[in-house]
Write an enzyme that holds these catalytic residues in place. Structure first.
Site, PDB file in Angstrom:
ATOM      1  N   LYS A 288       7.461   2.853  10.009  1.00 56.00           N
ATOM      2  CA  LYS A 288       6.161   2.885  10.685  1.00 56.00           C
ATOM      3  C   LYS A 288       6.171   3.922  11.806  1.00 56.00           C
ATOM      4  O   LYS A 288       7.137   4.028  12.551  1.00 56.00           O
ATOM      5  CB  LYS A 288       5.829   1.506  11.274  1.00 56.00           C
ATOM      6  CG  LYS A 288       5.322   0.494  10.279  1.00 56.00           C
ATOM      7  CD  LYS A 288       4.909  -0.793  10.972  1.00 56.00           C
ATOM      8  CE  LYS A 288       4.331  -1.792   9.994  1.00 56.00           C
ATOM      9  NZ  LYS A 288       3.927  -3.052  10.652  1.00 56.00           N
ATOM     10  N   GLU A 374      -1.473 -18.041   4.918  1.00 52.41           N
ATOM     11  CA  GLU A 374      -2.347 -19.012   5.585  1.00 52.41           C
ATOM     12  C   GLU A 374      -2.355 -20.358   4.878  1.00 52.41           C
ATOM     13  O   GLU A 374      -2.440 -21.408   5.538  1.00 52.41           O
ATOM     14  CB  GLU A 374      -3.770 -18.455   5.675  1.00 52.41           C
ATOM     15  CG  GLU A 374      -3.934 -17.307   6.647  1.00 52.41           C
ATOM     16  CD  GLU A 374      -3.563 -15.960   6.057  1.00 52.41           C
ATOM     17  OE1 GLU A 374      -3.564 -14.961   6.791  1.00 52.41           O
ATOM     18  OE2 GLU A 374      -3.269 -15.909   4.828  1.00 52.41           O
ATOM     19  N   ARG A 402      -8.753 -18.169   3.950  1.00 51.30           N
ATOM     20  CA  ARG A 402      -7.773 -18.117   2.873  1.00 51.30           C
ATOM     21  C   ARG A 402      -7.032 -19.439   2.707  1.00 51.30           C
ATOM     22  O   ARG A 402      -6.400 -19.669   1.674  1.00 51.30           O
ATOM     23  CB  ARG A 402      -6.782 -16.985   3.137  1.00 51.30           C
ATOM     24  CG  ARG A 402      -7.448 -15.651   3.389  1.00 51.30           C
ATOM     25  CD  ARG A 402      -6.457 -14.529   3.523  1.00 51.30           C
ATOM     26  NE  ARG A 402      -5.831 -14.240   2.245  1.00 51.30           N
ATOM     27  CZ  ARG A 402      -5.194 -13.112   1.962  1.00 51.30           C
ATOM     28  NH1 ARG A 402      -5.107 -12.170   2.866  1.00 51.30           N
ATOM     29  NH2 ARG A 402      -4.647 -12.923   0.792  1.00 51.30           N
TER      30      ARG A 402
END
Length: 642
Positions: A288, A374, A402
């Site tokens: 990243k 979730e 979700r």
């Protein structure tokens, strides 16, 4: 000073880079990284993830014939370089602005975005849908044999949906490429040239042919030898590549390879492009923030950024203001947990986004991050509650959707006291419709037994944390918006509210405005606008959508000429619950003048929050106009904007 990007300047679409040699591709990647950094420095947005996939983006568009070949980015927040290469460079500095480019992939924006995304772990399922459609169309002679590629991160692939799709892949299609962009935990880090050589070897036609030959020969062996041969092949392959898990799911595994080395990436992608007898997973390791020192040094701080100085990396600092609702929640939960060892925190890969990072610092052994999962997080919290703990599950409104089945079956039906802290409730500005928390009032308020609250300011949020702590016989939820609070004074230790009781903030005579949530301040401003026109207004804070304060609502309806409800949520929420109650009580038969103000029945595109509220009619002027309409007053003569 304009950027010097000579190679990127030659690219109007991916077709322009397909004739580039490896040297030109490396130059293009350097230009693309510089353009991405410069663009995001002026707009803000997601930076680190996009910088990490620059070379991968270049390689994919070089090797695959997009948009004929399907390229699907999971989540989509890493797709800024992709947008630049696919004809949107001239608009890249409109990212996340009103009328500008979305911060995620979006079908309506470009043919190069075949599937919109902003929530994690959807890419492989969507890609399988494209594969199945392609295969059916080829069989019928109505389609072409195009390639399908899904790019998914190591965080997203931890979600159950990704594994559900991979489990189904081998039964669905013989041609699919999944690129695992491993930019964090590095499942198996690359080891230089030898790793790249092995990856190229196992993806090549010769090696695949040899494997197929070996399996064919083993198929004719007696059963004990056949099983021994299978185990030996699996063991050898797993030791060499670490890909046994993916192979068991029916994929050829290739990798890990250095995702920043185009000399390695391009040949491997060319090899896997031509594998048509089995899905392939290419394990690519990236970093990243690659190529921009500040982002490499602090990937968390440069995941999502505001405007920043390219040279120093220093991000623009806003004016000092009240603490964010997220921070207030985290601090209040810490206060409560200091008194009650049963309080634990649960989140789904968003500790800093929900304030749970503060809780984790104070009580590390009582904080559980379930990853991008979730569904698991909700049922995990239910298990904690069933075992006598007091779990607070802090999840963005848009992500809690979700886990709704688990909220229904594992929490609500069992009356388990899970406390849902719903962050980012309502509009979210630049993140747009995919991240707006528009629906939680409706989908939670439909559940029997649920206690549902919304905070008007940070002091109210503190009281709702206290209230939720005391609810031990059923689930509860409290919602609060993104951003700073109003500056309300927070008591050292807030007192719990009486369940199902609201409060009157201002008394008036002509119209009653009942607010649910953080639009209360605008309701008070609307009352000022009405007062300037000789109309006094009562303003009340409902606090609860379930159970409703029926006594308060009936008093407001019966004591005023007109009655308004105001909420930062979709139709079918608080206003609908109030109407249902009034209808059941026969109040609507009296010809009550009323209006229910909600978010509009559209998915609002990103813009500045104040403009979005104005569009929705949920700013002070919009609320005042609705009140005048209910009273039958000509709004234009009243001096308000139409």
């Amino acid at each position: 000073m304009p950027l010097h990007t000579p190679t990127l300047d030659k690219v109007a679409s991916p077709a322009d880079l397909r004739g580039f040699n490896l040297g030109e591709l490396r130059d293009l990647a350097d230009d693309l990284r510089a353009e991405t950094i410069d663009a995001v420095s002026t707009t803000g947005g997601h930076l680190g993830a996009g910088l990490g996939v620059v070379e991968l983006t270049v390689a994919l568009h070089h090797v695959f014939d997009t948009p004929r070949d399907i390229l699907i980015w999971d989540v989509g927040h890493q797709a800024y370089p992709h947008k630049i290469l696919t004809g949107r460079r001239d608009r890249i500095r409109t990212l996340r602005q009103g009328g500008g480019l979305s911060g995620f992939t979006k079908r309506a924006e470009s043919e190069y975005d075949p599937f919109g995304a902003a929530h994690a772990a959807t890419s492989i399922s969507a890609a399988l849908g494209f594969c199945a459609a392609r295969d059916a169309q080829v069989r019928e002679g109505t389609g072409s044999d195009r390639r399908v590629v899904a790019v998914i991160g190591d965080g997203s692939i931890s979600a159950g949906m990704a594994y559900e799709a991979m489990n189904n892949a081998a039964e669905t299609t013989k041609q699919l490429v999944v690129v695992l962009n491993d930019n964090d935990m590095s499942i198996a880090p690359p080891v230089g040239s030898m790793s790249a050589y092995l990856a190229g070897l196992v993806s090549g036609g010769a090696y695949q042919s040899l494997r197929r030959l070996g399996k064919s020969v083993a198929g004719h062996l007696p059963r004990p030898f056949k099983e021994a041969a299978r185990k030996a092949e699996e063991y050898t392959r797993g030791m060499a590549t670490g890909g046994t898990l993916f192979e068991e799911l029916g994929f050829y595994y290739v990798g890990p390879i250095d995702g920043h080395n185009l000399d390695h990436l391009v040949p491997v992608l060319k090899n896997v492009r031509d594998i048509t007898d089995k899905p392939v997973l290419v394990h690519v390791v990236t970093h990243k923030g690659k190529g921009y020192a500040p982002a490499e040094a602090a990937a968390d701080k440069y995941h999502g950024v505001v405007k920043f100085d390219v040279v120093t990396g220093e991000q623009a600092k806003g004016k000092a203001g009240p603490p964010s609702y997220t921070k207030v929640f985290g601090q209040e939960l810490i206060k409560r947990a200091g008194r009650d060892p049963r309080i634990v925190g649960v989140t789904a890969a968003m500790p800093s986004g929900t304030g749970m990072d503060l809780f984790a610092q104070a009580f590390p052994e009582r904080m559980f991050d379930c990853g991008i999962a979730e569904q698991h997080a909700v049922t995990f919290a239910a298990g904690l509650a069933a075992a006598g703990m007091r779990p607070f599950a802090a999840i963005y409104s848009t992500f809690l959707q979700r886990g709704y089945d688990q909220v229904v079956h594992d929490v609500a039906i069992q009356s388990l006291p899970v406390r849902f802290a719903i962050d980012r409730a309502g509009l979210v500005g630049a993140d747009g419709p995919t991240h707006a928390g528009s629906f939680d009032v409706g989908y939670l308020g439909a559940l029997p037994g649920m206690v549902l609250m919304a905070a008007a300011d940070e002091a109210e949020l503190a009281g709702m944390v206290a209230t939720a702590c005391e609810i031990d016989d059923r689930p509860s939820a409290f919602r609060y918006p993104r951003g700073e609070g109003t500056g309300a004074a927070i008591p050292p230790m807030a007192e719990p509210f009486e369940i199902g009781r609201g409060r009157v903030v201002r008394e008036g005579a002509a119209v009653a405005i009942l607010s649910f949530g953080a639009r209360l301040a605008e309701c008070l401003k609307a009352a000022d606008l009405l007062a300037a026109r000789g109309l006094s207004a009562t303003v009340a804070d409902a606090r609860f959508a379930k159970p409703l304060d029926e006594d308060l609502i009936l008093r407001l309806v019966r004591g005023h000429e007109a009655f308004l409800t105001v909420e930062e949520g979709a139709m079918g929420g608080f206003g609908a619950f109030v109407l249902q109650m009034l209808a059941a009580r026969g109040e609507l038969d009296r010809g009550v003048r009323l209006r229910t103000l909600t978010l509009p029945d559209i998915f609002q595109d990103q813009d500045k929050p104040e403009l979005m509220y104005a569009q929705a009619g949920l700013d002070a002027e919009g609320i005042a106009r609705a009140a005048l309409s209910a009273l039958g007053v000509d709004q234009t003569k009243a001096g308000l904007r139409a």
